[in-house]
Design a protein around this motif. Structure first.
Motif, short mmCIF file in Angstrom:
data_model
loop_
_atom_site.label_atom_id
_atom_site.label_comp_id
_atom_site.label_asym_id
_atom_site.label_seq_id
_atom_site.Cartn_x
_atom_site.Cartn_y
_atom_site.Cartn_z
N LEU A 75 42.97 33.04 19.48
CA LEU A 75 44.07 32.46 20.25
C LEU A 75 44.96 33.57 20.79
N PHE A 76 45.14 33.60 22.10
CA PHE A 76 46.10 34.46 22.77
C PHE A 76 47.19 33.57 23.35
N SER A 77 48.42 34.04 23.39
CA SER A 77 49.46 33.21 24.01
C SER A 77 50.60 34.08 24.52
N SER A 78 51.42 33.46 25.35
CA SER A 78 52.58 34.15 25.91
C SER A 78 53.60 34.52 24.84
N ASN A 79 53.46 33.96 23.63
CA ASN A 79 54.39 34.29 22.55
C ASN A 79 53.99 35.55 21.79
N ASP A 80 52.80 36.08 22.06
CA ASP A 80 52.35 37.28 21.37
C ASP A 80 53.18 38.50 21.77
N GLU A 81 53.34 39.44 20.84
CA GLU A 81 53.98 40.70 21.18
C GLU A 81 53.12 41.46 22.18
N GLY A 82 53.72 41.88 23.28
CA GLY A 82 53.00 42.63 24.29
C GLY A 82 52.15 41.79 25.21
N ALA A 83 52.29 40.45 25.15
CA ALA A 83 51.47 39.57 26.00
C ALA A 83 51.81 39.77 27.46
N PRO A 84 50.81 39.71 28.34
CA PRO A 84 51.08 39.83 29.78
C PRO A 84 51.88 38.64 30.29
N VAL A 85 52.68 38.89 31.31
CA VAL A 85 53.49 37.83 31.93
C VAL A 85 52.70 37.26 33.10
N LEU A 86 52.63 35.94 33.17
CA LEU A 86 51.98 35.28 34.29
C LEU A 86 53.03 35.04 35.37
N SER A 87 53.07 35.92 36.36
CA SER A 87 54.08 35.83 37.41
C SER A 87 53.46 35.24 38.68
N ALA A 88 54.33 35.03 39.66
CA ALA A 88 53.86 34.52 40.96
C ALA A 88 53.19 35.61 41.79
N SER A 89 53.28 36.86 41.35
CA SER A 89 52.77 37.98 42.14
C SER A 89 51.26 37.92 42.31
N GLY A 121 47.56 38.83 42.05
CA GLY A 121 46.80 39.52 41.02
C GLY A 121 47.25 39.29 39.60
N SER A 122 48.27 38.47 39.36
CA SER A 122 48.82 38.32 38.01
C SER A 122 47.85 37.62 37.07
N LEU A 123 47.13 36.59 37.55
CA LEU A 123 46.18 35.90 36.68
C LEU A 123 44.98 36.80 36.37
N LYS A 124 44.58 37.61 37.33
CA LYS A 124 43.50 38.57 37.06
C LYS A 124 43.90 39.51 35.93
N ALA A 125 45.14 39.99 35.98
CA ALA A 125 45.62 40.90 34.95
C ALA A 125 45.67 40.23 33.59
N LEU A 126 46.08 38.96 33.55
CA LEU A 126 46.13 38.23 32.28
C LEU A 126 44.72 38.07 31.70
N LEU A 127 43.77 37.65 32.53
CA LEU A 127 42.40 37.48 32.05
C LEU A 127 41.80 38.81 31.60
N LYS A 128 42.09 39.88 32.33
CA LYS A 128 41.58 41.19 31.95
C LYS A 128 42.11 41.58 30.57
N ALA A 129 43.38 41.31 30.31
CA ALA A 129 43.97 41.66 29.02
C ALA A 129 43.34 40.87 27.87
#
Length: 304
Positions: free
Chosen positions: A11-25, A27-35
């Motif tokens: 389980l990964f989530s936005s509550n994790d320490e160092g979790a990527p932020v899903l922004s409107a910018s 490429g943001s979802l690509k960066a989240l999936l990559k992480a």
């Protein structure tokens, strides 16, 4: 018959320490999936996928598991809040693929950040080295957009096309369409896709999702007035190929019969007879009763 074994999930989530932020910018979802799939973040180890092709706002992801179909998932997000999602049986570059299956035209678009917002406050990704499920919470706390990609248990012996691709969004996001809007079990309006047909024909298979708890009688009070607990049932995949035929299981996903609107998305809900962690999510659209539990401990996979 399904012949499965259990495989641990992370389980990964936005509550994790160092979790990527899903922004409107872009490429943001690509960066989240990559992480989550490839690099990891904080103290979280990635699921062990590979990314054979990448640009600033686009990438291709593929399982490295020898047990996987190793089909390809592509994301392209050159603009804010909306991306394009595609699936291929094979890709030789970021722009060249063969055996595409899944959504076409505007139905490939996926709204990932709500209209007018700079970011989404909550997301969850659960999966293993062969499949993952992403949920993106809206900021009203009422529902989630979701994306599933990867191999699922199947009734077909020696199945070489059992890779599932589906997504849904909601009307609060910057883009949605009525075809991929609902994650509904029990009706023909939902769409999900498998990489090949059950007879291993080199064509994608359009599928429906069904559960024993879909249909009338949903929305019971939780906790249940009689049992004091909750009822949940697996979600099965039916292929639209010469009629509806049982193809497999959407592992880790359970439809509930109860109205869980008072529980925030991501809440752990106990189920009798198991110590697994199940998280509650409302998939679909405002006013629906599409309440689901996602197993955050282990999923069924093909056994051999």
């Amino acid at each position: 018959m399904l012949n499965t074994k259990l495989k641990p999930v992370t389980l990964f989530s936005s509550n994790d320490e160092g979790a990527p932020v899903l922004s409107a910018s872009a490429g943001s979802l690509k960066a989240l999936l990559k992480a989550c799939l490839v690099t990891g973040y904080g103290n979280k180890t990635a699921l062990g996928w590979e990314m054979p092709f990448e640009e600033a706002n686009a990438a291709v992801f593929r399982s490295q598991s020898p047990e996987s179909t190793r089909f390809c998932f592509k994301i392209n997000q050159p603009q804010q809040r909306v991306c394009t999602l595609q699936a291929f049986r094979a890709m030789s570059s970021l722009t060249a693929g063969t055996g595409e299956f899944g959504y076409t035209g505007n139905y490939q678009k996926f709204g990932l950040v709500e209209s007018g917002r700079a970011k989404q406050d909550s997301w969850w990704l659960i999966g293993h080295d062969g499949a993952f499920l992403l949920m993106i919470g809206d900021n009203r706390g009422s529902e989630v957009a979701m994306l599933f990609f990867g191999d699922v248990p199947t009734v077909v012996p020696n199945d070489t096309g059992n890779c599932m691709f589906l997504h849904s969004s909601s009307s609060s996001y910057d883009y949605f369409n009525t075809s991929s809007l609902y994650f509904v079990t029990g009706g023909g309006s939902n769409r999900a896709y498998m990489g090949k047909r059950w007879d291993n024909t080199e064509l994608g298979a359009e599928c429906e999702l069904h559960s024993l708890l879909a249909g009338s009688g949903l929305g019971a009070t939780y906790p249940d007035k009689i049992t004091g607990g909750l009822s949940a049932s697996e979600v099965y995949i039916f292929e639209r190929n010469n009629g509806l035929n049982l193809r497999g299981l959407l592992s880790g996903v359970y439809r509930t019969a109860h109205n869980l609107q008072d529980l925030p998305n991501g809440t752990s809900v106990p189920l009798d007879g198991t110590s697994d962690v199940f998280l509650k999510f409302r998939l679909g659209y405002s006013g629906s009763d599409n309440y689901f539990l996602i197993n955050a401990t282990q999923w069924e996979v093909n056994n051999g």
